[in-house]
Enzyme design. Structure first.
Site, mmCIF file in Angstrom:
data_model
loop_
_atom_site.group_PDB
_atom_site.id
_atom_site.type_symbol
_atom_site.label_atom_id
_atom_site.label_comp_id
_atom_site.label_asym_id
_atom_site.label_seq_id
_atom_site.Cartn_x
_atom_site.Cartn_y
_atom_site.Cartn_z
ATOM 1 N N GLU A 1 13.157 -1.138 -6.434
ATOM 2 C CA GLU A 1 12.626 -1.192 -7.791
ATOM 3 C C GLU A 1 12.971 0.122 -8.485
ATOM 4 O OE1 GLU A 1 8.401 -1.544 -7.304
ATOM 5 O OE2 GLU A 1 8.440 -3.737 -7.220
ATOM 6 N N LYS A 2 13.025 0.095 -9.783
ATOM 7 C CA LYS A 2 13.127 1.321 -10.580
ATOM 8 C C LYS A 2 11.878 2.143 -10.260
ATOM 9 C CE LYS A 2 14.542 3.821 -14.160
ATOM 10 N NZ LYS A 2 15.828 4.556 -14.081
ATOM 11 N N ASN B 1 -3.018 -8.177 -2.967
ATOM 12 C CA ASN B 1 -3.672 -7.958 -1.671
ATOM 13 C C ASN B 1 -4.621 -9.113 -1.397
ATOM 14 O OD1 ASN B 1 -2.366 -5.470 -1.531
ATOM 15 N ND2 ASN B 1 -3.978 -4.519 -2.749
ATOM 16 N N LYS C 1 -5.395 5.915 -0.903
ATOM 17 C CA LYS C 1 -6.336 6.058 -2.018
ATOM 18 C C LYS C 1 -7.449 7.023 -1.616
ATOM 19 C CE LYS C 1 -5.267 1.398 -3.616
ATOM 20 N NZ LYS C 1 -5.696 -0.013 -3.600
ATOM 21 N N GLY D 1 0.819 -1.208 0.000
ATOM 22 C CA GLY D 1 0.000 0.000 0.000
ATOM 23 C C GLY D 1 0.851 1.255 0.000
ATOM 24 N N GLY D 2 2.120 1.089 -0.355
ATOM 25 C CA GLY D 2 2.966 2.290 -0.464
ATOM 26 C C GLY D 2 3.555 2.706 0.859
ATOM 27 N N ARG E 1 -7.156 -9.689 0.509
ATOM 28 C CA ARG E 1 -8.314 -9.283 1.329
ATOM 29 C C ARG E 1 -9.349 -8.642 0.418
ATOM 30 N NH1 ARG E 1 -4.663 -4.952 1.472
ATOM 31 N NH2 ARG E 1 -5.628 -3.084 0.660
ATOM 32 N N GLU F 1 2.033 -5.876 -6.506
ATOM 33 C CA GLU F 1 1.753 -6.697 -5.326
ATOM 34 C C GLU F 1 0.353 -7.279 -5.413
ATOM 35 O OE1 GLU F 1 2.397 -3.039 -2.888
ATOM 36 O OE2 GLU F 1 0.633 -3.714 -1.817
ATOM 37 N N ARG G 1 -13.791 8.418 -1.267
ATOM 38 C CA ARG G 1 -13.668 8.112 0.160
ATOM 39 C C ARG G 1 -13.899 9.404 0.956
ATOM 40 N NH1 ARG G 1 -8.944 3.682 1.166
ATOM 41 N NH2 ARG G 1 -9.094 2.571 -0.831
HETATM 42 C C1 MV4 Z 1 5.475 2.190 -7.308
HETATM 43 C C2 MV4 Z 1 5.352 3.412 -8.000
HETATM 44 C C3 MV4 Z 1 6.347 3.767 -8.925
HETATM 45 N N1 MV4 Z 1 7.404 2.945 -9.130
HETATM 46 N N2 MV4 Z 1 6.532 1.387 -7.547
HETATM 47 C C4 MV4 Z 1 1.915 2.953 -4.266
HETATM 48 C C5 MV4 Z 1 1.013 2.049 -3.511
HETATM 49 C C6 MV4 Z 1 1.639 0.717 -3.663
HETATM 50 N N3 MV4 Z 1 0.618 -0.273 -3.924
HETATM 51 C C7 MV4 Z 1 2.575 0.794 -4.801
HETATM 52 N N4 MV4 Z 1 2.624 2.178 -5.184
HETATM 53 C C8 MV4 Z 1 3.483 2.597 -6.129
HETATM 54 N N5 MV4 Z 1 4.542 1.809 -6.395
HETATM 55 C C9 MV4 Z 1 7.482 1.769 -8.447
HETATM 56 N N6 MV4 Z 1 8.520 0.967 -8.670
HETATM 57 C C10 MV4 Z 1 4.219 4.223 -7.758
HETATM 58 C C11 MV4 Z 1 3.298 3.799 -6.827
HETATM 59 C C12 MV4 Z 1 2.104 4.630 -6.625
HETATM 60 C C13 MV4 Z 1 2.232 5.928 -6.131
HETATM 61 C C14 MV4 Z 1 3.484 6.421 -5.774
HETATM 62 C C15 MV4 Z 1 3.571 7.708 -5.317
HETATM 63 C C16 MV4 Z 1 2.428 8.498 -5.176
HETATM 64 C C17 MV4 Z 1 1.202 7.996 -5.479
HETATM 65 C C18 MV4 Z 1 1.081 6.703 -5.961
HETATM 66 C C19 MV4 Z 1 -0.169 6.191 -6.313
HETATM 67 C C20 MV4 Z 1 -0.266 4.919 -6.798
HETATM 68 C C21 MV4 Z 1 0.881 4.120 -6.964
#
Ligand code: MV4
Length: 448
Positions: A200-201, A290, A237, A164-165, A292, A288, A338
């Protein structure tokens, strides 16, 4: 079918689960902390048990207390909802060993998908695209620098048991990488009790697309389409929608097929969500899974007409899926906002307090999943979600118009909420055209 289920959660999702149980003729036992003694969902449950103090550790995360409540009320199954213990494989194990059906995947699948590096490797083994990065947890600084030089900056450091970041940190060069490593490991240790991290990149700009999976115990796995969850603020979110706007049909098909492939590879059962990123060139990458039911599941329910909680309960009871992929038809457009008790003038910090007036919108195509009422005291212990406003219309233009009307109708007084922010989001021309990426909200707020 089960005759009595314990709902091991609170708030809007507890109410949501109780509603479906009632429709299935299943008795429900609700659990609550002292801070939730006046909660709405308790009034709709057949019985309720106080499991501890307001603090989550003493109540909604307190496994012995919840199992005791299960024993004294003689229930057959537990629905964990989302958050709290929903992805806690130890809780699933304790249920299994206490002869209580855990309504969700098996504890071993939960453990497998809970380790994000293991999940990545399973995706690689099944030829599902992953983001260039480390194929295992980062052992030391040298390993991190080696991976960074292989994949190129900017890189993202993620917690192996996060999700979930949470705990994500971006590094733009060797110096910031070395500085961020120790911090990221410390944060991971505190947040997830495991300091393991991977890299990760950093893909940007990107969109966050997730696929709803439903799988029974007999190898039948289907998807119920995708949800676009790109509209986030600090990895929380805010707004979700289906179908994802501006997603080419071939890409949609490829992403949904990849999700099914991954679920089958890990013998997934019950309801789950496979998350992907889509980059600026329209390439998709697995990030990833989830294990649930997600907060945003209602948008999928609206366009498919399928009650996901009902499917969860039927699958947990050992029934075969009576849904066929060919028969799944997604009709129209659904958007969820939300509604959080947060103060937009104070960095969207949670805003606890008493709701003095509450009037939810209605009308054709409007659904409100909420547990709040006039006089309800928003407790400071839990997430700030007051409810979810969901609309469903035959096309995107009508769905946006309906959401705008419903948001402007929604009255919640006594606490500050995200309603004004949602009105800004939904009115932005780039949202309307679907020209969004993961920086949309921060850009919108900078402009405001
Ligand atoms: C990332 C990404 C960019 N590059 N991974 C955020 C929640 C989680 N499920 C995974 N997320 C992200 N992973 C890589 N390698 C961008 C996100 C991302 C995000 C990142 C910063 C700000 C808002 C975001 C919203 C959705 C996904």
């Amino acid at each position: 079918m089960f005759s009595r289920i314990l709902v091991a959660n609170r708030g809007e999702i507890a109410l949501r689960i109780i509603r479906t149980c009632k429709e299935l003729g299943i008795e429900t036992v609700a659990v609550y902390s002292k801070a939730d003694k006046d909660a709405l969902y308790l009034q709709y449950a057949d019985a309720h048990v106080c499991i501890g103090p307001g603090e989550s550790d003493g109540s909604y995360l307190n496994i012995p207390s919840i199992i005791s409540a299960a024993e004294i009320t003689d229930i057959e199954a537990v629905h964990p909802g989302y958050g709290f213990l929903a992805e806690n494989s130890h809780f699933a194990e304790v249920c299994e060993s206490s002869n209580i059906v855990f309504i969700g995947p098996s504890s071993e699948v939960m453990t497998k998908m809970g380790d994000k590096t293991q999940a990545r490797n399973i995706a690689v083994e099944n030829k599902i695209p992953v983001i260039p990065g480390s194929d295992s947890a980062i052992e030391n600084q040298q390993h991190a620098l080696k991976v960074a030089h292989e994949i190129g900056y900017p890189v993202l450091i993620k917690a192996s048991f996060g999700g979930g970041g949470r705990g994500m940190r971006v590094a733009h060069n060797d110096m910031s990488l070395v500085n961020s490593l120790a911090i990221a490991q410390r944060e991971a240790k505190v947040a997830f009790k495991d300091s393991s991290i991977y890299m990760e990149k950093y893909i940007e700009p990107s969109r966050h697309i997730e696929v709803q999976i439903v799988a029974d115990k007999y190898g039948n796995v289907i998807h119920l389409g995708e949800r676009d969850c790109t509209i986030q603020r600090r990895h929380q979110k805010l707004l979700e929608q289906t179908p994802a706007p501006n997603l080419k049909d071939q890409l949609r098909e490829d992403i949904c097929k990849a999700a099914i492939k991954l679920a089958k590879a890990v013998n997934y059962t019950n309801v789950g969500t496979v998350e992907f990123l889509v980059d600026g060139e329209g390439k998709y990458y697995f990030i990833e899974m989830n294990t649930r039911l997600q907060v945003e599941h209602p948008v999928t329910e609206m366009v498919t007409g399928i009650d996901l909680v009902k499917e969860q309960i039927r699958i947990a009871h050992g029934e075969r899926l009576n849904l066929r992929q060919k028969k799944i038809k997604s009709e129209g457009v659904s958007i969820e906002c939300r509604i959080n008790a947060e103060d937009p003038d104070n960095g969207f910090r949670p805003y606890a307090g008493k709701i003095t007036m509450c009037s939810a919108p209605g009308g054709k195509g409007v659904r409100v999943d909420s547990h709040v009422y006039a006089g309800y005291e928003v407790p400071p212990y839990y997430d700030s979600l007051l409810g979810k406003l969901i609309v469903h219309k035959k096309n995107r233009e009508e769905a946006i118009a309906c959401m705008k009307r419903a948001l402007s109708e929604y009255r919640i007084e006594g606490v500050k909420t995200t309603i004004p922010l949602h009105l800004n989001i939904i009115s932005d021309p780039r949202f309307v055209t679907g020209d969004i990426d993961t920086h949309f909200v921060e850009n919108l707020m900078d402009e405001k």
